[in-house]
Scaffold this active site. Structure first.
Site, PDB file in Angstrom:
ATOM      1  N   CYS A  69      -8.511  -9.184  12.625  1.00 41.03           N
ATOM      2  CA  CYS A  69      -9.487  -8.189  12.983  1.00 41.03           C
ATOM      3  C   CYS A  69     -10.709  -8.650  12.914  1.00 41.03           C
ATOM      4  O   CYS A  69     -11.148  -9.193  11.759  1.00 41.03           O
ATOM      5  CB  CYS A  69      -9.147  -7.237  11.991  1.00 41.03           C
ATOM      6  SG  CYS A  69     -10.188  -5.636  12.454  1.00 41.03           S
ATOM      7  N   CYS A  73     -13.692  -6.187   6.288  1.00 42.24           N
ATOM      8  CA  CYS A  73     -13.397  -5.208   4.746  1.00 42.24           C
ATOM      9  C   CYS A  73     -12.024  -6.081   3.309  1.00 42.24           C
ATOM     10  O   CYS A  73     -11.160  -6.495   4.048  1.00 42.24           O
ATOM     11  CB  CYS A  73     -12.069  -3.560   5.489  1.00 42.24           C
ATOM     12  SG  CYS A  73     -12.348  -3.400   6.630  1.00 42.24           S
ATOM     13  N   CYS A  76      -8.138  -5.868   2.999  1.00 39.40           N
ATOM     14  CA  CYS A  76      -7.642  -5.534   4.243  1.00 39.40           C
ATOM     15  C   CYS A  76      -6.659  -7.378   4.315  1.00 39.40           C
ATOM     16  O   CYS A  76      -7.271  -7.912   4.361  1.00 39.40           O
ATOM     17  CB  CYS A  76      -8.224  -5.439   5.053  1.00 39.40           C
ATOM     18  SG  CYS A  76      -6.496  -4.859   6.624  1.00 39.40           S
ATOM     19  N   CYS A 113       4.035   5.903  12.162  1.00 41.61           N
ATOM     20  CA  CYS A 113       2.710   6.080  12.645  1.00 41.61           C
ATOM     21  C   CYS A 113       2.127   4.766  12.493  1.00 41.61           C
ATOM     22  O   CYS A 113       3.114   3.617  12.226  1.00 41.61           O
ATOM     23  CB  CYS A 113       1.742   5.852  11.383  1.00 41.61           C
ATOM     24  SG  CYS A 113       2.148   8.022  10.700  1.00 41.61           S
ATOM     25  N   CYS A 144       1.573   9.283  14.862  1.00 40.27           N
ATOM     26  CA  CYS A 144      -0.145   9.837  14.475  1.00 40.27           C
ATOM     27  C   CYS A 144      -0.307   7.740  15.247  1.00 40.27           C
ATOM     28  O   CYS A 144       0.308   6.377  14.992  1.00 40.27           O
ATOM     29  CB  CYS A 144       0.448   9.760  12.715  1.00 40.27           C
ATOM     30  SG  CYS A 144      -1.021   9.211  11.789  1.00 40.27           S
ATOM     31  N   CYS A 204      -5.852  12.849   9.730  1.00 39.53           N
ATOM     32  CA  CYS A 204      -5.326  12.324   8.335  1.00 39.53           C
ATOM     33  C   CYS A 204      -6.446  10.923   7.786  1.00 39.53           C
ATOM     34  O   CYS A 204      -7.098  10.150   8.426  1.00 39.53           O
ATOM     35  CB  CYS A 204      -4.303  11.257   8.407  1.00 39.53           C
ATOM     36  SG  CYS A 204      -3.181   9.892   7.976  1.00 39.53           S
ATOM     37  N   ARG A 276      -0.872  12.125   0.491  1.00 40.53           N
ATOM     38  CA  ARG A 276       0.320  11.411   0.828  1.00 40.53           C
ATOM     39  C   ARG A 276       0.177  10.456   0.282  1.00 40.53           C
ATOM     40  O   ARG A 276      -0.932   9.934  -0.131  1.00 40.53           O
ATOM     41  CB  ARG A 276      -0.441  10.807   2.461  1.00 40.53           C
ATOM     42  CG  ARG A 276       1.520   9.300   1.990  1.00 40.53           C
ATOM     43  CD  ARG A 276       1.583   9.461   4.130  1.00 40.53           C
ATOM     44  NE  ARG A 276       1.706  10.341   4.402  1.00 40.53           N
ATOM     45  CZ  ARG A 276       0.712  10.698   5.861  1.00 40.53           C
ATOM     46  NH1 ARG A 276      -0.457   9.486   5.848  1.00 40.53           N
ATOM     47  NH2 ARG A 276       1.416  11.775   6.485  1.00 40.53           N
TER      48      ARG A 276
HETATM   49  N1  SAM Z   1      -8.007  -0.690  11.639  1.00 40.00           N
HETATM   50  C1  SAM Z   1      -8.060   0.354  11.896  1.00 40.00           C
HETATM   51  C2  SAM Z   1      -8.814   1.004  10.898  1.00 40.00           C
HETATM   52  O1  SAM Z   1      -9.361   0.040   9.815  1.00 40.00           O
HETATM   53  O2  SAM Z   1      -9.124   2.666  10.467  1.00 40.00           O
HETATM   54  C3  SAM Z   1      -6.657   0.974  11.265  1.00 40.00           C
HETATM   55  C4  SAM Z   1      -5.998  -0.187  10.632  1.00 40.00           C
HETATM   56  S1  SAM Z   1      -6.252  -0.060   8.701  1.00 40.00           S
HETATM   57  C5  SAM Z   1      -4.519  -1.758   8.273  1.00 40.00           C
HETATM   58  C6  SAM Z   1      -5.914   1.127   7.619  1.00 40.00           C
HETATM   59  C7  SAM Z   1      -6.014   1.630   6.857  1.00 40.00           C
HETATM   60  O3  SAM Z   1      -4.999   0.845   5.633  1.00 40.00           O
HETATM   61  C8  SAM Z   1      -7.321   1.335   5.764  1.00 40.00           C
HETATM   62  O4  SAM Z   1      -8.480   2.071   6.431  1.00 40.00           O
HETATM   63  C9  SAM Z   1      -7.105   0.731   4.541  1.00 40.00           C
HETATM   64  O5  SAM Z   1      -6.982   2.819   3.583  1.00 40.00           O
HETATM   65  C10 SAM Z   1      -5.645   0.578   3.936  1.00 40.00           C
HETATM   66  N2  SAM Z   1      -5.633  -0.571   3.710  1.00 40.00           N
HETATM   67  C11 SAM Z   1      -5.708  -1.370   4.013  1.00 40.00           C
HETATM   68  N3  SAM Z   1      -5.712  -2.837   3.903  1.00 40.00           N
HETATM   69  C12 SAM Z   1      -5.138  -2.254   2.416  1.00 40.00           C
HETATM   70  C13 SAM Z   1      -4.955  -2.547   1.183  1.00 40.00           C
HETATM   71  N4  SAM Z   1      -4.613  -4.232   0.936  1.00 40.00           N
HETATM   72  N5  SAM Z   1      -4.506  -1.965   0.219  1.00 40.00           N
HETATM   73  C14 SAM Z   1      -4.353  -0.384   0.199  1.00 40.00           C
HETATM   74  N6  SAM Z   1      -4.840  -0.249   1.634  1.00 40.00           N
HETATM   75  C15 SAM Z   1      -5.149  -0.794   2.751  1.00 40.00           C
HETATM   76 FE1  SF4 Z   2      -9.996  -4.261  10.653  1.00 37.56          FE
HETATM   77 FE2  SF4 Z   2      -8.278  -4.285   8.119  1.00 37.56          FE
HETATM   78 FE3  SF4 Z   2     -10.739  -3.129   7.835  1.00 37.56          FE
HETATM   79 FE4  SF4 Z   2      -8.149  -1.842   9.492  1.00 37.56          FE
HETATM   80  S1  SF4 Z   2      -9.117  -1.869   7.568  1.00 37.56           S
HETATM   81  S2  SF4 Z   2     -10.590  -2.564   9.941  1.00 37.56           S
HETATM   82  S3  SF4 Z   2      -7.648  -3.472   9.590  1.00 37.56           S
HETATM   83  S4  SF4 Z   2     -10.242  -5.265   8.555  1.00 37.56           S
END
Ligand code: SAM
Ligand code: SF4
Ligand code: DTB
Length: 333
Positions: A69, A73, A76, A113, A144, A204, A276
């Site tokens: 991606c 973040c 992530c 989801c 979702c 959500c 949740r």
């Molecule tokens: N890329 C899209 C986004 O960021 O909206 C969708 C997928 S992203 C993985 C969805 C959510 O997963 C993020 O907004 C975050 O809240 C959660 N997430 C990702 N990595 C995480 C982690 N290591 N621990 C807890 N929540 C996590």
């Molecule tokens: Fe990309 Fe992960 Fe950020 Fe979603 S949370 S935008 S998958 S880096």
């Protein structure tokens, strides 16, 4: 004999249950500062006005496009900015998605989801996604998806495909946001959430705790959610899953009681929403999860995998539900 007379204190007074969108930092800081028992009493009281306290909604997750991606973040494992050793995978074929949805349904999930590691989808991605939504709905599951930022046209296409919920998290307070993500803004998130609302889909939207934020930031996250024009129908509260290779791999552990407090305050502020218990359940004991349900959590992610990391086995959750006398909710419509 007055042994059974209720002993209440001023801290036990329960907030007005009307849905509010004007929460202030001072008010929410004060909720977080309540004695634990007073906070849980308020949360459970509010919870019972809106929900059966012994019923939990269950959603299963599937990563339909994994890794690489472009966003940064810090939490992530799927960000291309971090080396987490995750294998990159392109969009999953429809049949594999439907097999996973059938499996989730057979375990008792009511919502499926589907998550994609995108900053935003390309227009060409929308048709295969629409087919997944149609196929999963045809199995009798709520749908979702979480795909990142959306354009107006993409949002319209998802609605037309019959999508029930769009997941798009605020993740943290507006003040702390820039410490966690630099490749998009908090306002970008609000814009997509508004599009989803305007198109008539359920929202959500939640966040993550345990990223080194302050209690004021946790309050700020919940204010951001509750002061949206409408409360999200579903509010995932994630506890950071620390993944090797991400900048937050060594974040200081959050006191699990502060996680419970966050759930309780979310319940009080958004009394009619499903709160949740999301990522991080594998690191919570059964007893801590029980406290979260007492604090007003009434939904979980169910099944042995979240998107890329682990989650308790379905069988284990069934045992926990049996121990607590909890039932899995049926379909919401
Ligand atoms: N890329 C899209 C986004 O960021 O909206 C969708 C997928 S992203 C993985 C969805 C959510 O997963 C993020 O907004 C975050 O809240 C959660 N997430 C990702 N990595 C995480 C982690 N290591 N621990 C807890 N929540 C996590
Ligand atoms: Fe990309 Fe992960 Fe950020 Fe979603 S949370 S935008 S998958 S880096
Ligand atoms: C949400 O708030 N949590 C889910 C879902 N929405 C998409 C994702 C959690 C991901 C945890 C890290 C992983 O498994 O990759």
């Amino acid at each position: 004999m007055h042994a059974e007379a209720a002993v209440t204190t001023k801290e036990d007074r329960v907030s007005d249950p009307v849905l509010r969108h004007d929460w202030t930092q001072g008010e929410v800081d004060a909720l977080f500062a309540l004695p634990f028992n007073a906070l849980l009493y308020q949360a459970q009281t509010v919870h019972r006005r809106h929900f059966d306290p012994n019923e939990v909604q269950v959603s299963s997750l599937l990563s339909i496009k994994t890794g690489a991606c472009s966003e940064d973040c810090a939490y992530c494992p799927q960000s291309a900015h971090h080396d987490t050793g995750l294998k990159r995978e392109s969009l999953m074929p429809l049949e594999e998605v439907l097999d996973a949805a059938r499996q989730a349904k057979s375990e008792g999930a009511t919502r499926f989801c589907m998550g994609a590691a995108w900053r935003n989808p390309r227009d060409a991605d929308l048709e295969p996604i629409a087919a997944m939504i149609g196929g999963v709905k045809a199995l009798g599951l709520e749908t979702c998806v979480t795909l990142g930022m959306l354009s107006d046209e993409q949002t319209r296409r998802l609605k037309e495909a019959g999508l029930d919920y769009y997941n798009h998290n605020l993740d943290t307070s507006e003040e702390f946001y820039g410490e966690i993500i630099t490749t998009r803004t908090y306002q970008d998130r609000l814009d997509t959430l508004q599009r989803v609302r305007d198109a008539g889909m359920h929202v959500c939207c939640g966040g993550i705790v345990g990223m080194g934020e302050s209690a004021a930031d946790r309050a700020g996250l919940l204010i951001g959610l509750a002061n949206l024009p409408r409360h999200p129908e579903s509010v995932p509260i994630n506890m950071l899953v620390k993944v090797e290779g991400t900048p937050l791999a060594d974040a200081a552990a959050l006191d699990p009681l502060d996680f419970v407090r966050t759930v309780a305050v979310a319940r009080i502020m958004m009394p009619a929403s499903r709160v949740r218990l999301s990522a991080g359940r594998s690191d919570l004991s059964d007893e801590m999860q029980a406290l979260c349900f007492l604090a007003g959590a009434n939904s979980i992610f169910y099944g042995e995998k979240l998107l890329t990391t682990g989650n308790p086995e379905a069988q284990r959750d069934k045992q926990l539900f049996a121990r607590l006398g909890l039932r899995m909710a049926g379909l919401g419509y």
